[in-house]
Design a protein around this motif. Structure first.
Motif, PDB file in Angstrom:
ATOM      1  N   CYS A 197       0.883  -1.079  -0.057  1.00  0.00           N
ATOM      2  CA  CYS A 197      -0.075   0.009  -0.126  1.00  0.00           C
ATOM      3  C   CYS A 197       0.984   1.166  -0.227  1.00  0.00           C
ATOM      4  O   CYS A 197       0.456   2.065  -0.851  1.00  0.00           O
ATOM      5  CB  CYS A 197      -0.876   0.058   1.207  1.00  0.00           C
ATOM      6  SG  CYS A 197      -2.437  -1.348   0.985  1.00  0.00           S
ATOM      7  N   HIS A 198       2.032   1.105   0.787  1.00  0.00           N
ATOM      8  CA  HIS A 198       2.888   2.304   0.858  1.00  0.00           C
ATOM      9  C   HIS A 198       3.386   2.589  -0.515  1.00  0.00           C
ATOM     10  O   HIS A 198       3.650   3.580  -0.917  1.00  0.00           O
ATOM     11  CB  HIS A 198       3.965   2.074   1.827  1.00  0.00           C
ATOM     12  CG  HIS A 198       4.847   3.190   2.281  1.00  0.00           C
ATOM     13  ND1 HIS A 198       6.059   3.433   1.375  1.00  0.00           N
ATOM     14  CD2 HIS A 198       4.514   4.364   2.812  1.00  0.00           C
ATOM     15  CE1 HIS A 198       6.559   4.583   2.176  1.00  0.00           C
ATOM     16  NE2 HIS A 198       5.700   5.278   2.624  1.00  0.00           N
ATOM     17  N   GLN A 206      -0.684   5.925  -7.156  1.00  0.00           N
ATOM     18  CA  GLN A 206      -1.784   5.239  -7.463  1.00  0.00           C
ATOM     19  C   GLN A 206      -3.067   5.324  -6.405  1.00  0.00           C
ATOM     20  O   GLN A 206      -2.937   5.094  -5.154  1.00  0.00           O
ATOM     21  CB  GLN A 206      -1.420   3.728  -7.454  1.00  0.00           C
ATOM     22  CG  GLN A 206      -0.398   3.585  -8.936  1.00  0.00           C
ATOM     23  CD  GLN A 206      -0.641   4.042  -9.933  1.00  0.00           C
ATOM     24  OE1 GLN A 206      -1.859   3.811 -10.477  1.00  0.00           O
ATOM     25  NE2 GLN A 206      -0.033   4.840 -10.802  1.00  0.00           N
ATOM     26  N   ASP A 207      -4.071   5.340  -6.986  1.00  0.00           N
ATOM     27  CA  ASP A 207      -5.524   5.365  -6.212  1.00  0.00           C
ATOM     28  C   ASP A 207      -5.642   3.916  -5.654  1.00  0.00           C
ATOM     29  O   ASP A 207      -5.758   2.908  -6.386  1.00  0.00           O
ATOM     30  CB  ASP A 207      -6.723   5.889  -6.951  1.00  0.00           C
ATOM     31  CG  ASP A 207      -6.537   7.361  -7.140  1.00  0.00           C
ATOM     32  OD1 ASP A 207      -5.885   7.990  -6.464  1.00  0.00           O
ATOM     33  OD2 ASP A 207      -7.232   7.738  -8.397  1.00  0.00           O
ATOM     34  N   ILE A 208      -5.761   3.771  -4.309  1.00  0.00           N
ATOM     35  CA  ILE A 208      -6.348   2.381  -3.578  1.00  0.00           C
ATOM     36  C   ILE A 208      -7.788   2.546  -3.691  1.00  0.00           C
ATOM     37  O   ILE A 208      -8.286   3.223  -2.993  1.00  0.00           O
ATOM     38  CB  ILE A 208      -5.515   2.144  -2.313  1.00  0.00           C
ATOM     39  CG1 ILE A 208      -4.084   2.196  -2.374  1.00  0.00           C
ATOM     40  CG2 ILE A 208      -5.960   0.984  -1.720  1.00  0.00           C
ATOM     41  CD1 ILE A 208      -3.177   2.045  -1.253  1.00  0.00           C
ATOM     42  N   LEU A 252      -7.168  -3.502  -4.954  1.00  0.00           N
ATOM     43  CA  LEU A 252      -7.407  -2.904  -6.124  1.00  0.00           C
ATOM     44  C   LEU A 252      -6.829  -1.631  -6.123  1.00  0.00           C
ATOM     45  O   LEU A 252      -7.268  -0.618  -5.440  1.00  0.00           O
ATOM     46  CB  LEU A 252      -8.862  -3.212  -6.451  1.00  0.00           C
ATOM     47  CG  LEU A 252      -9.370  -2.751  -7.840  1.00  0.00           C
ATOM     48  CD1 LEU A 252      -8.798  -3.616  -9.105  1.00  0.00           C
ATOM     49  CD2 LEU A 252     -10.678  -2.856  -7.763  1.00  0.00           C
ATOM     50  N   ALA A 253      -6.185  -1.507  -7.152  1.00  0.00           N
ATOM     51  CA  ALA A 253      -5.530  -0.091  -7.283  1.00  0.00           C
ATOM     52  C   ALA A 253      -5.383   0.470  -8.654  1.00  0.00           C
ATOM     53  O   ALA A 253      -5.559  -0.170  -9.623  1.00  0.00           O
ATOM     54  CB  ALA A 253      -4.253   0.020  -6.425  1.00  0.00           C
ATOM     55  N   ILE A 286      -4.758  -2.412 -11.175  1.00  0.00           N
ATOM     56  CA  ILE A 286      -3.474  -3.209 -10.594  1.00  0.00           C
ATOM     57  C   ILE A 286      -4.297  -4.000  -9.254  1.00  0.00           C
ATOM     58  O   ILE A 286      -4.834  -3.345  -8.633  1.00  0.00           O
ATOM     59  CB  ILE A 286      -2.568  -1.904  -9.837  1.00  0.00           C
ATOM     60  CG1 ILE A 286      -2.104  -1.243 -10.961  1.00  0.00           C
ATOM     61  CG2 ILE A 286      -1.547  -2.840  -9.233  1.00  0.00           C
ATOM     62  CD1 ILE A 286      -1.119  -0.124 -10.289  1.00  0.00           C
ATOM     63  N   GLU A 287      -4.175  -5.385  -9.690  1.00  0.00           N
ATOM     64  CA  GLU A 287      -4.844  -6.240  -8.577  1.00  0.00           C
ATOM     65  C   GLU A 287      -3.831  -6.759  -7.714  1.00  0.00           C
ATOM     66  O   GLU A 287      -2.604  -7.414  -8.485  1.00  0.00           O
ATOM     67  CB  GLU A 287      -5.585  -6.872  -9.173  1.00  0.00           C
ATOM     68  CG  GLU A 287      -6.885  -6.703  -9.925  1.00  0.00           C
ATOM     69  CD  GLU A 287      -7.647  -7.698 -10.758  1.00  0.00           C
ATOM     70  OE1 GLU A 287      -7.474  -8.977 -10.427  1.00  0.00           O
ATOM     71  OE2 GLU A 287      -8.659  -7.244 -11.487  1.00  0.00           O
TER      72      GLU A 287
END
Length: 64
Positions: free
Chosen positions: A14-15, A22-24, A39-40, A46-47
């Motif tokens: 996540c970091h 990138q949006d999470i 999912l981002a 991006i999975e």
């Protein structure tokens, strides 16, 4: 229940996604399979799946 290594790997991913701006879009823990799903993406999908053994699988799809 997730273990420490799995939690640490999930936070690291996540970091990294955040550092890449990138949006999470979705962050989910499945108690039945003990997996994290992320999912981002802004322009591409991006999975990420983080398994209980702390390995991660990344799949990058087409544009959103």
């Amino acid at each position: 229940m997730p273990n420490y290594e799995q939690l640490l790997k999930t936070v690291q991913i996540c970091h990294a996604l955040s550092d890449m701006k990138q949006d999470i879009l979705l962050f989910f823990y499945d108690e039945d399979t003990n997996k994290f799903f992320i999912l981002a993406g802004k322009k591409a999908r991006i999975e990420v799946t983080v398994y209980p053994d702390s390995t991660a699988e990344v799949e990058i799809g087409d544009e959103i």
